[in-house]
Design a protein around this motif. Structure first.
Motif, short mmCIF file in Angstrom:
data_model
loop_
_atom_site.label_atom_id
_atom_site.label_comp_id
_atom_site.label_asym_id
_atom_site.label_seq_id
_atom_site.Cartn_x
_atom_site.Cartn_y
_atom_site.Cartn_z
N LEU A 1 0.82 -1.04 0.13
CA LEU A 1 0.15 -0.05 0.04
C LEU A 1 0.74 1.41 -0.18
O LEU A 1 0.70 2.14 -0.58
CB LEU A 1 -0.97 -0.23 1.20
CG LEU A 1 -2.18 1.00 1.17
CD1 LEU A 1 -3.17 0.86 0.00
CD2 LEU A 1 -2.92 0.61 2.59
N ALA A 2 2.01 1.23 0.88
CA ALA A 2 2.78 2.47 0.74
C ALA A 2 3.48 2.58 -0.54
O ALA A 2 3.58 3.85 -1.01
CB ALA A 2 3.91 2.07 1.95
N GLU A 3 3.84 1.51 -1.17
CA GLU A 3 4.14 1.69 -2.81
C GLU A 3 3.33 2.35 -3.52
O GLU A 3 3.65 3.18 -4.23
CB GLU A 3 5.02 0.27 -2.97
CG GLU A 3 5.56 0.18 -4.28
CD GLU A 3 6.40 -0.85 -4.97
OE1 GLU A 3 6.85 -1.13 -5.89
OE2 GLU A 3 6.13 -1.83 -4.05
N GLU A 4 2.20 1.49 -3.69
CA GLU A 4 1.05 2.08 -4.31
C GLU A 4 0.80 3.57 -4.40
O GLU A 4 0.69 4.13 -5.50
CB GLU A 4 -0.22 1.38 -4.19
CG GLU A 4 -1.30 1.64 -4.77
CD GLU A 4 -2.59 0.92 -4.62
OE1 GLU A 4 -3.75 1.57 -4.82
OE2 GLU A 4 -2.36 -0.12 -3.52
N LEU A 5 1.03 4.18 -3.02
CA LEU A 5 0.44 5.51 -2.89
C LEU A 5 1.66 6.29 -2.84
O LEU A 5 1.53 7.50 -2.45
CB LEU A 5 -0.36 5.39 -1.50
CG LEU A 5 -1.51 4.66 -1.60
CD1 LEU A 5 -2.04 4.74 -0.07
CD2 LEU A 5 -2.53 5.21 -2.38
N SER A 6 2.96 5.82 -3.02
CA SER A 6 4.20 6.60 -3.01
C SER A 6 4.15 7.42 -1.59
O SER A 6 4.64 8.41 -1.63
CB SER A 6 4.07 7.86 -4.20
OG SER A 6 4.08 7.05 -5.36
N LEU A 7 4.06 6.65 -0.49
CA LEU A 7 4.34 7.16 0.86
C LEU A 7 5.54 6.88 1.42
O LEU A 7 5.68 5.61 1.38
CB LEU A 7 3.00 6.92 1.50
CG LEU A 7 1.63 7.50 1.22
CD1 LEU A 7 0.54 7.14 1.96
CD2 LEU A 7 1.69 9.23 1.31
N ASP A 8 6.34 7.61 2.18
CA ASP A 8 7.44 7.39 2.76
C ASP A 8 7.38 6.95 4.03
O ASP A 8 7.28 7.57 5.04
CB ASP A 8 8.45 8.65 2.68
CG ASP A 8 9.81 8.18 2.97
OD1 ASP A 8 10.01 7.00 3.07
OD2 ASP A 8 10.67 9.26 3.37
N ALA A 9 6.94 5.58 3.97
CA ALA A 9 6.95 4.85 5.51
C ALA A 9 7.49 3.52 5.03
O ALA A 9 7.31 2.78 4.04
CB ALA A 9 5.27 4.67 5.76
N ARG A 10 7.98 2.59 6.25
CA ARG A 10 8.49 1.62 6.13
C ARG A 10 7.92 0.67 7.30
O ARG A 10 7.18 1.21 8.12
CB ARG A 10 10.07 1.53 6.37
CG ARG A 10 10.38 2.19 7.85
CD ARG A 10 12.06 1.87 8.05
NE ARG A 10 12.21 2.60 9.50
CZ ARG A 10 13.21 2.23 10.24
NH1 ARG A 10 13.73 1.14 10.03
NH2 ARG A 10 13.25 2.82 11.46
#
Length: 268
Positions: A92-101
């Motif tokens: 989901l983080a990759e899909e939404l281009s959000l910087d979270a791990r």
């Protein structure tokens, strides 16, 4: 059954839940993808401005809240026991281009799993402590993840809720079970009562006094403790909505605390 067995049962249950929750209206991923936050007013008001701050979300499920904090400007990290949830959170983080791990680990192992990294904020919320047998270990792990001056924010369902049976007709469990396991089996999940999943899991009841004492014992200073007589989630039997987004159980009205929130700080 020992502690390892408990956590493996719960991991399997949360793996099964994750598959259901990703498709559920409760979590409404379509709205989230379109920019809606998953965070509720209680935690937004308490935690405040997170821009530029490092934030660790313990027991993050598949990462909606973690990613909501990231959207608000936090440098966000989520940690969860469920490998399926962590996999979904990363996607989901990759899909939404959000910087979270996202890190897969038992919350007790968080300091080691994160390589000793510390954070300005440690956040955890709603249905998290009941999966853990020992509050002292939890508090030490959370405190070890805080920078000097950092704050732990906990928003949790009130322990009085977990004393009742599923129908909220009888008190059947201790308010504070002192680590005594409660083994249950159920079908469906809180997000989809009719989901074709059967779950076996192990829970634990912890009174607020035990939680606060554990945090004090871990060296934190309690700054805030709030109890509220409503829930932001419509997940208990026969709930009605009062003011927008505030649900209480019809049979109890506004006479029963449903949620509490606390903030505890590590000394500078």
């Amino acid at each position: 059954m020992n502690e390892t067995d408990w956590f493996e049962l719960n991991r399997a249950a949360w793996n099964a839940r994750t598959r259901v929750h990703l498709a559920s209206k409760f979590y409404d991923l379509a709205a989230f993808r379109a920019g809606a936050t998953s965070l509720k007013p209680i935690e937004l008001e308490q935690v405040g401005d997170v821009r530029g701050k490092s934030l660790l979300h313990l027991q993050c499920h598949f990462g909606q809240d973690t990613l909501s904090w990231a959207r608000m400007g936090a440098r966000a990290t989520g940690l969860d026991l469920s490998d399926e949830a962590v996999k979904a959170a990363r996607a989901l983080a990759e899909e939404l281009s959000l910087d979270a791990r996202f890190v897969e680990a038992n919350v007790y192992d968080a300091p080691a799993a994160l390589g000793g990294e510390t954070f300005d904020i440690v956040f955890t919320s709603y249905g998290v402590l009941g999966w853990l047998p020992d509050m002292d270990r939890w508090a030490r792990a959370a405190a070890a993840c805080l920078k000097p001056g950092g704050v732990l924010h906990l928003v949790e369902f009130h322990p009085v809720v977990w004393t009742f049976d599923d129908a909220f007709e009888r008190v059947v469990y201790a308010y504070d079970g002192h680590g005594e396991p409660i083994v249950t089996e159920q079908t469906g999940t809180y997000a989809d009562r009719d989901a074709p999943v059967k779950l076996k899991e192990v829970g634990f009841n912890h009174g607020i006094g035990t939680v606060v004492t554990a945090l004090l014992g871990a060296g934190l200073t309690l700054e805030r403790l709030r109890e509220v007589d409503w829930s932001p989630y419509d997940i208990f039997p026969d709930m009605v909505e009062g003011p927008a987004g505030q649900f209480h159980m019809r049979k109890f009205g506004r006479r029963l605390p449903l949620v509490y929130a606390l903030a505890a700080r590590r000394s500078p």
